[in-house]
Enzyme design. Structure first.
Site, PDB file in Angstrom:
ATOM      1  N   LYS A  79      27.881  29.198 -36.202  1.00  0.00           N
ATOM      2  CA  LYS A  79      26.460  28.861 -36.171  1.00  0.00           C
ATOM      3  C   LYS A  79      25.643  30.146 -36.233  1.00  0.00           C
ATOM      4  CE  LYS A  79      23.227  26.144 -33.324  1.00  0.00           C
ATOM      5  NZ  LYS A  79      23.079  25.395 -32.056  1.00  0.00           N
ATOM      6  N   SER A 154      21.419  20.703 -32.725  1.00  0.00           N
ATOM      7  CA  SER A 154      20.988  21.716 -33.649  1.00  0.00           C
ATOM      8  C   SER A 154      22.135  22.354 -34.437  1.00  0.00           C
ATOM      9  CB  SER A 154      20.235  22.813 -32.894  1.00  0.00           C
ATOM     10  OG  SER A 154      21.084  23.456 -31.975  1.00  0.00           O
ATOM     11  N   SER A 178      23.553  20.061 -28.453  1.00  0.00           N
ATOM     12  CA  SER A 178      23.651  20.508 -29.852  1.00  0.00           C
ATOM     13  C   SER A 178      25.047  20.715 -30.417  1.00  0.00           C
ATOM     14  CB  SER A 178      22.850  21.782 -30.045  1.00  0.00           C
ATOM     15  OG  SER A 178      21.496  21.453 -30.136  1.00  0.00           O
TER      16      SER A 178
HETATM   17  N1  GLN Z   1      17.941  18.608 -28.953  1.00  0.00           N
HETATM   18  C1  GLN Z   1      17.784  19.449 -27.808  1.00  0.00           C
HETATM   19  C2  GLN Z   1      16.565  20.330 -27.993  1.00  0.00           C
HETATM   20  O1  GLN Z   1      15.948  20.243 -29.013  1.00  0.00           O
HETATM   21  C3  GLN Z   1      19.014  20.248 -27.554  1.00  0.00           C
HETATM   22  C4  GLN Z   1      19.175  21.394 -28.460  1.00  0.00           C
HETATM   23  C5  GLN Z   1      20.377  22.212 -28.152  1.00  0.00           C
HETATM   24  O2  GLN Z   1      21.301  21.765 -27.481  1.00  0.00           O
HETATM   25  N2  GLN Z   1      20.356  23.444 -28.612  1.00  0.00           N
HETATM   26  O3  GLN Z   1      16.236  21.089 -27.139  1.00  0.00           O
END
Ligand code: GLN
Length: 492
Positions: A79, A154, A178
């Site tokens: 990532k 994400s 994410s």
């Molecule tokens: N969807 C969550 C957010 O937007 C989690 C994102 C993540 O785990 N990086 O904060």
């Protein structure tokens, strides 16, 4: 030649050791597949074929010397939030578009030492803020099961790359879901380790008390292998846990007899898609048949976890993102004076969701509102953690859905941030409590994958891996792959 697209890491490693395929061949196949698929998928932000082929040759020499480990020569993707020495690391943000780190993240160092081959850096929501990958400054990732759907976020690029057979495994990061949420929506395995189990050094910070890197793979055993390599103490991360790393592969016997599994009643119903609930109930039944003891449990503060997360994570994000000011890192847009330069740099450099989080975090921490929001959220955080402690005094792990629905159409939730935040409802409590969880393929609804979430105690990775592996061995879901021939010119 063997088609490596959907080999597991374990299978590929055996072929490498047996001399039936070389790492260079594996890597060439991955690179070709990226060429064939990625103009549609957009899972990669940066592809590193030269680095990959060099590392693959080195891995082949190491294998020939008999010095290979279980990940030596395996092509992987990272990532784009994980710092990679000499390889552009953008966090899918314009503000870091041309940033090239001078050092590797702790987890990247370990994977390099293990002899993994870096195919490239994967697309993501900007600064990991999102649940659909639509917040990338460089365009969304598409779901290989259906190109009109999101892959989740994400870590959507990492999940799509693994699901479509571009990479043999990938690392994602998980602040509120994410790793698990995109794993669920792409039919892959995604493990979020206990906070502190894996080094955060060089992981570009979003919410430091929540962030954790972990594997996205096509099998549970692969997740165990990758975790084995990246877990362990790192003195450069002050929240890193100094505890021995167990042998994660050892307990993968297919056996769950004697295991007590709790089903949290608050994780069902509500806004959940009925077919998703039916799939999860059926998965729970599989565990019953395998001889696990199933018990309903209650996590009474679940309803408050999402709001708590959306106070604490923006508060930490606004502090962490203060470093992007046009002076120290990345983009710099000149202005009349320093303040104008800060303002312009951030205005051009950050996308709307990142700006929204900075505003939310600044508001929650401001004088007069701190007690009402941030302090209250920290207190509720303790209550959420205590709910889990109480549950784990009775059961060994919890079974739950990963997401309330299958992958939704691209564009469906982009105008409604609150609706988007709701897709994290079953994943954020785990980060709030700092514990571990894994998402594994549990079945399909209208041809789209559903994820089962198995939640464990702090440092309970062995138990959730064991439970996950038993389900995988008893079902066929993990052997199904998206039909990429429907949209790309590749042989099936
Ligand atoms: N969807 C969550 C957010 O937007 C989690 C994102 C993540 O785990 N990086 O904060």
């Amino acid at each position: 030649m063997i088609d490596s697209a959907y080999l597991t890491v374990g299978e590929a490693a055996a072929l490498l050791r047996g001399g039936e395929i070389s790492s260079v061949e594996l890597t060439q196949q991955s690179l070709r597949r990226i060429e064939q698929l990625d103009s549609e998928l957009h899972a990669f932000l940066t592809c590193t074929p030269d680095v990959a082929l060099m590392q693959a040759s080195e891995a082949d020499r190491r294998i020939a010397r008999g010095e290979a480990g279980p990940l030596t020569g395996i092509p992987m993707a990272l990532k784009d939030i994980l710092s990679t020495r000499g390889v552009r690391t953008t966090c899918a943000s314009k503000i870091l578009e041309s940033y090239v780190p001078q050092y590797d993240a702790g987890v990247v160092e370990r994977l390099r030492q293990a002899g993994c081959v870096l195919l490239g850096k994967t697309n993501m929501d900007e600064f990991a803020m999102g649940s659909s990958n639509e917040n990338s400054a460089f365009g969304p990732v598409r779901n290989p099961w259906n190109l009109d759907r999101v892959p989740g976020g994400s870590s959507g690029g990492s999940a799509a790359a693994v699901a479509a057979g571009e990479a043999m495994f990938a690392l994602g990061t998980d602040t509120g879901g994410s790793i698990r949420q995109p794993a669920a929506l792409t039919g892959t395995v995604g493990l979020k380790p206990t906070h502190g189990r894996v080094s955060r050094y060089g992981l570009i910070a979003f919410g430091s008390s929540l962030d954790q890197a972990g594997p996205i793979t096509r099998s549970v055993r692969d997740a165990a292998l990758v975790l084995q390599t990246i877990a362990g103490h790192d003195p450069r991360d002050s929240t890193s846990i100094n505890a021995p790393v167990p042998d994660y592969g050892a307990g993968l016997s297919g056996e769950v007899r004697g295991l007590k599994l709790g089903v949290p009643k608050e994780y069902f119903g509500g806004g959940m898609q009925a077919e998703v609930e039916a799939t999860i109930r059926a998965a729970i039944h599989v565990y019953e048949e395998l001889g696990a003891e199933i018990e309903e449990v209650s996590l009474p503060h679940t309803d408050y976890a999402l709001s708590t997360y959306y106070i604490i994570s923006p508060a930490e994000a606004m502090a962490n993102l203060a470093r992007y000011d046009g002076v120290r890192y990345g983009l710099s847009v000149p202005g009349e004076d320093m303040w104008e330069m800060f303002g312009r740099t951030r205005d051009v450099g950050f996308g709307n969701e990142v700006k929204r989080r900075i505003l939310l975090g600044t508001y929650a921490l401001s004088a007069g509102f701190y007690d009402a929001y941030y302090l209250k959220a920290q207190k509720v955080r303790t209550l959420v953690r205590r709910d889990f402690e109480a549950a784990f005094s009775r059961v060994d792990a919890l079974l739950a859905p990963t997401t309330p629905s299958v992958a939704f159409p691209i564009g469906e939730k982009t105008d409604d941030p609150l609706e988007m935040y709701l897709s994290d409802v079953y994943t954020v409590p785990i980060n709030i409590a700092g514990i571990c969880a894994i998402s594994i393929p549990a079945g399909f609804v209208q041809g789209l994958p559903v994820g089962l979430q198995i939640i464990g105690r702090p440092l309970g990775e062995e138990t959730i891996l064991r439970a996950a592996h038993a389900f995988e061995a008893a079902t066929e879901h993990a052997t199904r792959h998206p039909d990429v021939t429907a949209w790309a010119a590749v042989a099936s």
